[in-house]
Design an enzyme around this catalytic site. Sequence first.
Site, PDB file in Angstrom:
ATOM      1  N   LYS A  39       0.886  -1.166   0.000  1.00  0.00           N
ATOM      2  CA  LYS A  39       0.000   0.000   0.000  1.00  0.00           C
ATOM      3  C   LYS A  39       0.924   1.215   0.000  1.00  0.00           C
ATOM      4  O   LYS A  39       1.512   1.567   1.018  1.00  0.00           O
ATOM      5  CB  LYS A  39      -0.866  -0.021   1.261  1.00  0.00           C
ATOM      6  CG  LYS A  39      -2.168   0.751   1.196  1.00  0.00           C
ATOM      7  CD  LYS A  39      -2.095   2.227   0.855  1.00  0.00           C
ATOM      8  CE  LYS A  39      -1.779   3.171   1.969  1.00  0.00           C
ATOM      9  NZ  LYS A  39      -1.619   4.570   1.547  1.00  0.00           N
ATOM     10  N   GLY A  92       6.927   5.380   8.268  1.00  0.00           N
ATOM     11  CA  GLY A  92       6.124   6.604   8.289  1.00  0.00           C
ATOM     12  C   GLY A  92       6.221   7.261   9.651  1.00  0.00           C
ATOM     13  O   GLY A  92       7.212   7.096  10.374  1.00  0.00           O
ATOM     14  N   THR A 125       5.633   8.257  13.565  1.00  0.00           N
ATOM     15  CA  THR A 125       5.624   7.423  14.770  1.00  0.00           C
ATOM     16  C   THR A 125       4.191   7.117  15.229  1.00  0.00           C
ATOM     17  O   THR A 125       3.872   5.975  15.574  1.00  0.00           O
ATOM     18  CB  THR A 125       6.438   8.110  15.896  1.00  0.00           C
ATOM     19  OG1 THR A 125       7.794   8.203  15.436  1.00  0.00           O
ATOM     20  CG2 THR A 125       6.407   7.322  17.191  1.00  0.00           C
ATOM     21  N   GLY A 149       2.732   4.521  13.093  1.00  0.00           N
ATOM     22  CA  GLY A 149       3.422   3.247  13.374  1.00  0.00           C
ATOM     23  C   GLY A 149       2.851   2.575  14.620  1.00  0.00           C
ATOM     24  O   GLY A 149       2.679   1.348  14.661  1.00  0.00           O
ATOM     25  N   GLU A 168       9.772   1.368  10.843  1.00  0.00           N
ATOM     26  CA  GLU A 168      10.800   2.393  10.609  1.00  0.00           C
ATOM     27  C   GLU A 168      10.089   3.720  10.741  1.00  0.00           C
ATOM     28  O   GLU A 168       9.342   4.121   9.850  1.00  0.00           O
ATOM     29  CB  GLU A 168      11.375   2.261   9.198  1.00  0.00           C
ATOM     30  CG  GLU A 168      12.130   0.987   8.940  1.00  0.00           C
ATOM     31  CD  GLU A 168      13.321   0.801   9.851  1.00  0.00           C
ATOM     32  OE1 GLU A 168      13.767   1.785  10.481  1.00  0.00           O
ATOM     33  OE2 GLU A 168      13.788  -0.331   9.960  1.00  0.00           O
ATOM     34  N   CYS A 221      14.200  10.421   6.694  1.00  0.00           N
ATOM     35  CA  CYS A 221      14.117  10.053   8.110  1.00  0.00           C
ATOM     36  C   CYS A 221      15.460  10.245   8.801  1.00  0.00           C
ATOM     37  O   CYS A 221      15.520  10.638   9.956  1.00  0.00           O
ATOM     38  CB  CYS A 221      13.580   8.643   8.282  1.00  0.00           C
ATOM     39  SG  CYS A 221      14.240   7.454   7.143  1.00  0.00           S
ATOM     40  N   GLN A 236       3.212  19.540   4.863  1.00  0.00           N
ATOM     41  CA  GLN A 236       4.623  19.721   5.248  1.00  0.00           C
ATOM     42  C   GLN A 236       5.002  21.203   5.216  1.00  0.00           C
ATOM     43  O   GLN A 236       5.667  21.700   6.109  1.00  0.00           O
ATOM     44  CB  GLN A 236       5.545  18.945   4.301  1.00  0.00           C
ATOM     45  CG  GLN A 236       5.346  17.446   4.302  1.00  0.00           C
ATOM     46  CD  GLN A 236       5.485  16.830   5.671  1.00  0.00           C
ATOM     47  OE1 GLN A 236       4.630  16.081   6.104  1.00  0.00           O
ATOM     48  NE2 GLN A 236       6.539  17.150   6.380  1.00  0.00           N
ATOM     49  N   GLU A 241      10.140  15.795  15.093  1.00  0.00           N
ATOM     50  CA  GLU A 241      10.774  15.480  13.811  1.00  0.00           C
ATOM     51  C   GLU A 241      10.422  16.598  12.830  1.00  0.00           C
ATOM     52  O   GLU A 241       9.255  16.763  12.451  1.00  0.00           O
ATOM     53  CB  GLU A 241      10.284  14.141  13.258  1.00  0.00           C
ATOM     54  CG  GLU A 241      10.913  13.873  11.895  1.00  0.00           C
ATOM     55  CD  GLU A 241      10.591  12.519  11.283  1.00  0.00           C
ATOM     56  OE1 GLU A 241       9.441  12.087  11.362  1.00  0.00           O
ATOM     57  OE2 GLU A 241      11.521  11.921  10.706  1.00  0.00           O
TER      58      GLU A 241
HETATM   59  P1  NDP Z   1       2.016   8.752   7.651  1.00  0.00           P
HETATM   60  O1  NDP Z   1       2.619   7.917   8.701  1.00  0.00           O
HETATM   61  O2  NDP Z   1       0.583   9.179   7.841  1.00  0.00           O
HETATM   62  O3  NDP Z   1       2.065   8.011   6.224  1.00  0.00           O
HETATM   63  C1  NDP Z   1       2.908   6.939   5.903  1.00  0.00           C
HETATM   64  C2  NDP Z   1       2.094   5.809   5.256  1.00  0.00           C
HETATM   65  O4  NDP Z   1       1.132   5.314   6.186  1.00  0.00           O
HETATM   66  C3  NDP Z   1       1.279   6.247   4.031  1.00  0.00           C
HETATM   67  O5  NDP Z   1       1.239   5.189   3.094  1.00  0.00           O
HETATM   68  C4  NDP Z   1      -0.103   6.469   4.628  1.00  0.00           C
HETATM   69  O6  NDP Z   1      -1.152   6.395   3.676  1.00  0.00           O
HETATM   70  C5  NDP Z   1      -0.177   5.330   5.609  1.00  0.00           C
HETATM   71  N1  NDP Z   1      -1.152   5.500   6.685  1.00  0.00           N
HETATM   72  C6  NDP Z   1      -1.668   6.650   7.183  1.00  0.00           C
HETATM   73  N2  NDP Z   1      -2.546   6.380   8.181  1.00  0.00           N
HETATM   74  C7  NDP Z   1      -2.596   5.023   8.300  1.00  0.00           C
HETATM   75  C8  NDP Z   1      -3.317   4.137   9.147  1.00  0.00           C
HETATM   76  N3  NDP Z   1      -4.166   4.579  10.069  1.00  0.00           N
HETATM   77  N4  NDP Z   1      -3.111   2.812   9.006  1.00  0.00           N
HETATM   78  C9  NDP Z   1      -2.268   2.328   8.088  1.00  0.00           C
HETATM   79  N5  NDP Z   1      -1.539   3.137   7.248  1.00  0.00           N
HETATM   80  C10 NDP Z   1      -1.703   4.462   7.360  1.00  0.00           C
HETATM   81  O7  NDP Z   1       2.909  10.001   7.437  1.00  0.00           O
HETATM   82  P2  NDP Z   1       2.526  11.381   6.680  1.00  0.00           P
HETATM   83  O8  NDP Z   1       2.592  11.145   5.241  1.00  0.00           O
HETATM   84  O9  NDP Z   1       1.223  11.937   7.199  1.00  0.00           O
HETATM   85  O10 NDP Z   1       3.705  12.332   7.160  1.00  0.00           O
HETATM   86  C11 NDP Z   1       3.589  12.986   8.415  1.00  0.00           C
HETATM   87  C12 NDP Z   1       4.918  13.052   9.147  1.00  0.00           C
HETATM   88  O11 NDP Z   1       5.418  11.738   9.312  1.00  0.00           O
HETATM   89  C13 NDP Z   1       6.044  13.782   8.423  1.00  0.00           C
HETATM   90  O12 NDP Z   1       5.998  15.139   8.662  1.00  0.00           O
HETATM   91  C14 NDP Z   1       7.262  13.158   9.030  1.00  0.00           C
HETATM   92  O13 NDP Z   1       7.542  13.795  10.260  1.00  0.00           O
HETATM   93  C15 NDP Z   1       6.818  11.742   9.296  1.00  0.00           C
HETATM   94  N6  NDP Z   1       7.287  10.824   8.226  1.00  0.00           N
HETATM   95  C16 NDP Z   1       8.425  10.154   8.463  1.00  0.00           C
HETATM   96  C17 NDP Z   1       8.938   9.321   7.503  1.00  0.00           C
HETATM   97  C18 NDP Z   1      10.203   8.603   7.738  1.00  0.00           C
HETATM   98  O14 NDP Z   1      10.752   8.010   6.802  1.00  0.00           O
HETATM   99  N7  NDP Z   1      10.705   8.600   8.953  1.00  0.00           N
HETATM  100  C19 NDP Z   1       8.288   9.142   6.201  1.00  0.00           C
HETATM  101  C20 NDP Z   1       7.059   9.887   6.050  1.00  0.00           C
HETATM  102  C21 NDP Z   1       6.596  10.688   7.049  1.00  0.00           C
HETATM  103  P3  NDP Z   1      -1.678   7.746   2.950  1.00  0.00           P
HETATM  104  O15 NDP Z   1      -0.535   8.271   2.184  1.00  0.00           O
HETATM  105  O16 NDP Z   1      -2.783   7.255   2.118  1.00  0.00           O
HETATM  106  O17 NDP Z   1      -2.108   8.672   4.059  1.00  0.00           O
END
Ligand code: NDP
Length: 476
Positions: free
Chosen positions: A169, A222, A224, A227, A244, A278, A325, A380
Amino acid sequence: MKMQINGKAAEACGGEYFDVKNPATGEIIDQVPKGTEDDIALAVEAAESAFKGWASTSPQQRGIVFYRAAEIVRRKKEELAALLTKEQGKPLAEARGELEGFAHVLEYYCGLAGSLRGDFVPVPGNGYAFTVKNPLGVCAAITPWNMPALIMGWKIAPALISGNTFVLKPASNTPLINLTLASIFYEAGLPAGVLNVVTGSGETAGESLVRNPDVRKISFTGETGTGKRVAEIAASGMKRVTLELGGSDPMIVCDDANLESAVSGAIRGRFYNCGQTCTAVKRLYVFESVAEEFIKKLESGVKNLKVGNGLDKNTDMGPLNNRHQLNFIKELIAEIEEKEEGKIITGGKVPEFEGSDKGYFFEPTLVSDVPAESRLLKEEVFGPLLPIVTVKNLDEAIEAANRSNYGLGASIWTKDLDRIRTGCEQLNAGIIWVNQHLKVAPEVPFGGVKESGFGRENGPDILSEYMETRTIMLKT
Ligand code: NDP
């Protein structure tokens, strides 16, 4: 673009689509299906049906598919890089680098294919014991938008090479590169149903993927908070999980560091991918005796960065990936100014060039004199904003660096062996860099401690995360 289910392009069951936009221009570049719980069920079913056949191929045969897919990615690098830049925003050079990284991941796991094996163990008495490694079944991943291709590679490659089948996904902002890379696997000879990609929202498609009882392992990258939600749902289904999550990596510049190389390390470490990595340098601690000289050099380097559309070959830094962002970075700047929590040395606003108001651009920004209670040091910060703090010595730097809920990476810049040893021993992070920051490689484990998650990706040990060990006791 359509989803990939059972090796075929698929519409969503509900028939709805959503837009994918270019973060540099705001233009709609494509639409993808809004996957539902039913689509997830179909994809998992396809993966389940393909499992027996794929698991019975030899790892070497699987490796051949990987090798061919890597070759196609390298051959199509330019068109794939343009697609990645259009939906993610990063400069073309970074997009090319990410795709080369993806191909390299496949080649690495292709090489590991021959090392999948169990053990022979003599046991007391007149018997023998063997262990054999079996794939888990259907594995799944939920991936983010910051490094969509590379992170897809980290997740699918160890799972598939070990004989598992997969449902991915992808992030809703960057699904196009993931769908395209999945179709390349089929072009390379992957049997139908082994890799499925369902687009759709995190709340609907993401959560139903984690809940699906036939999914045996979830790997998530994604935020925290997301996660933790994924871990909670997965725990109730007794699924394996790798998380992660976020990071707030410190970079420590000692007074004996090579300042030129520390300056370029800080610029790349913070402003690569517009600060949305990240393991980006998110807090910089510099010894006060060299702070003035270091900050002056850093300021001059940062002022030279050209912000623009990633498709323009002169661009050093593209836009942020999305409005959320950009608004977050603007909110932090407003807070710094309002509470007088730091001095903006350079940047701090939306750049002015033709069309800059249409995308999610922000200037690369340096902030000095940041107090310990600032959000810049606690949260972050996923964007082009670097807080700088001066410290008296290494003890103070390490104490401040470890004062974070996160623990993904950390770097120390010095020529002194004792300081290197102290940094490696005392910095609380999953990855410690010495005189560099940001470099990752599939050959070594990647992952964090504390709120940065648990489990590791990459490195040879990762294969056991995707396999069950079966013990066979043999009496002769
Ligand atoms: P998210 O954690 O929301 O998104 C990451 C993934 O999780 C996307 O595929 C998202 O889908 C999916 N997702 C969202 N909600 C759910 C859920 N309830 N159950 C299962 N999967 C879900 O991050 P954001 O994109 O909102 O980014 C927000 C913040 O997260 C950033 O500002 C940053 O601080 C952090 N981040 C950190 C990353 C890293 O590599 N450490 C990477 C990305 C974000 P969808 O896109 O459809 O919402």
